[in-house]
Design an enzyme around this catalytic site. Structure first.
Site, short mmCIF file in Angstrom:
data_model
loop_
_atom_site.label_atom_id
_atom_site.label_comp_id
_atom_site.label_asym_id
_atom_site.label_seq_id
_atom_site.Cartn_x
_atom_site.Cartn_y
_atom_site.Cartn_z
CG HIS A 171 -21.04 45.07 66.64
ND1 HIS A 171 -21.18 43.85 67.27
CD2 HIS A 171 -21.58 46.00 67.48
CE1 HIS A 171 -21.78 44.03 68.44
NE2 HIS A 171 -22.02 45.32 68.59
CD GLU A 172 -21.75 49.80 67.08
OE1 GLU A 172 -22.95 50.07 67.32
OE2 GLU A 172 -21.00 49.27 67.91
CG HIS A 175 -26.37 47.09 67.38
ND1 HIS A 175 -27.00 46.11 68.10
CD2 HIS A 175 -25.10 47.17 67.87
CE1 HIS A 175 -26.15 45.59 68.97
NE2 HIS A 175 -24.99 46.22 68.85
CD GLU A 246 -23.79 44.82 72.02
OE1 GLU A 246 -22.77 44.65 71.32
OE2 GLU A 246 -24.50 45.84 71.95
#
Length: 342
Positions: A171-172, A175, A246
């Protein structure tokens, strides 16, 4: 989860919201002109005989000063954040470098960062840990892929399985790959710029030896009101952009790891922490938009929360409603054979 559709929707919404952000600056300029004009009228010329008049270049000066404060504040704050770089920003948020040589769980985390960096085709980010934070959380920061940092909290290391930690790191990394870390830092600078109008109003209201004291006081009141509304609108738009990113990062994490239970398990365990009030978030509110899970509170939390509701994120991942998971401490194994598919 329909990855392509979710990603297209999130990107389109993000582009639109950034345009709206610029429109908010235009409205702020108009509102400041109106506020200063009203303050000018109420404190003098309206009581004098003849027509109401405004000084020469009144509107041009108001517009110029407003843009100077907003864009200047944006530039100053962004420059300061850019000067700090990814590692220094992470340290500002309470993180330190991961210590794989002395901590087995941190060795596992570093291994996962290496594996997913290869799987995603991104340069390896610096792995860091927020050792004082017992909540399950993480963040990514940095201006580009070469300056990137991925940090996790002590709570994430203590309570997540290897599969879940993979989902969290993926997930990070999303980003970072999508440029969200740079976008978030620029939006933070813009919100600071919008706040400068409020601070200007405060300055004008301070006691001092200044001619036309009533004029400046009234104008300061109006500028504080307009500046607060501008800051509120900017913060709400920043949160709206962050919520869309997100969703995009959630979809990308599931796509990269080929597992719903990775990131899904993380979010479901966070639901348990929040329900039982077990989390002790040590990261400050001004940087909430960088986290995996925010912690906004108060009456305006619905509008200012930089993260979608956990239940909605879990529903999008699984395609149905899922409940919380218990916080069992996973076994730590440095040589875990779990495989990531590139």
């Amino acid at each position: 989860m329909r990855f392509a559709e979710s990603q297209r929707e999130a990107r389109a919404q993000s582009r639109w919201l950034v345009v709206v952000f610029g429109f908010a600056v235009v409205l702020l300029v108009l509102a400041v002109n109106a506020a200063v004009a009203l303050g000018w009228v109420l404190t003098g010329p309206i009581w004098l005989p003849g027509e109401i008049y405004f000084p020469r270049h009144f509107w041009a000066v108001n517009t110029g000063v407003t843009l100077l404060f907003v864009l200047g504040g944006w530039w100053v704050e962004t420059s300061q954040l850019e000067h700090q770089g990814g590692v220094r920003l992470a340290e500002r948020m309470g993180a330190r470098a991961a210590q794989p040589s002395g901590q087995l769980d941190e060795q596992r985390f570093v291994n996962i960062v290496d594996e997913l960096a290869i799987a995603s085709g991104l340069p390896r980010p610096t792995a860091m840990v927020v050792a004082r934070d017992q909540s399950i959380n993480a963040f990514a920061t940095g201006w580009d892929t070469d300056d990137a940092v991925v940090a996790v909290t002590r709570g994430a290391l203590d309570h997540l399985t290897r599969e879940e930690l993979q989902g969290l790191v993926a997930h990070e990394l999303s980003h970072i790959g999508e440029g969200d870390t740079r976008l978030n830092l620029r939006l933070a600078g813009m919100v600071f710029g919008l706040e400068m109008i409020y601070r200007l109003g405060q300055r004008l209201m301070e006691p001092g030896e200044r001619g036309g004291r009533l004029v400046w006081f009234v104008i300061g009141v109006f500028l504080m009101a307009v500046g607060w509304l501008g800051w509120l609108a900017g913060h709400a738009l920043q949160a709206a952009v962050s919520r869309q990113r997100e969703f995009l990062a959630d979809a990308r994490a599931v796509q990269w790891t080929r597992s719903r239970d990775g990131l899904g398990g993380v979010l479901r365990k966070v639901m348990t922490q929040q329900r039982e009030r077990l989390s002790t978030n040590a990261i400050g509110s001004p940087l909430q938009h960088l986290l995996l899970v925010g912690n906004e509170a108060g009456r305006l939390a619905h509008w200012l929360d930089s993260h979608p509701p956990l239940a909605e994120r879990v529903r999008r991942i699984y395609g149905r409603t899922m409940g919380p998971l218990p916080l069992a401490k996973p076994a730590t194994a440095v040589g875990d054979p779990t495989v990531i598919h590139a």
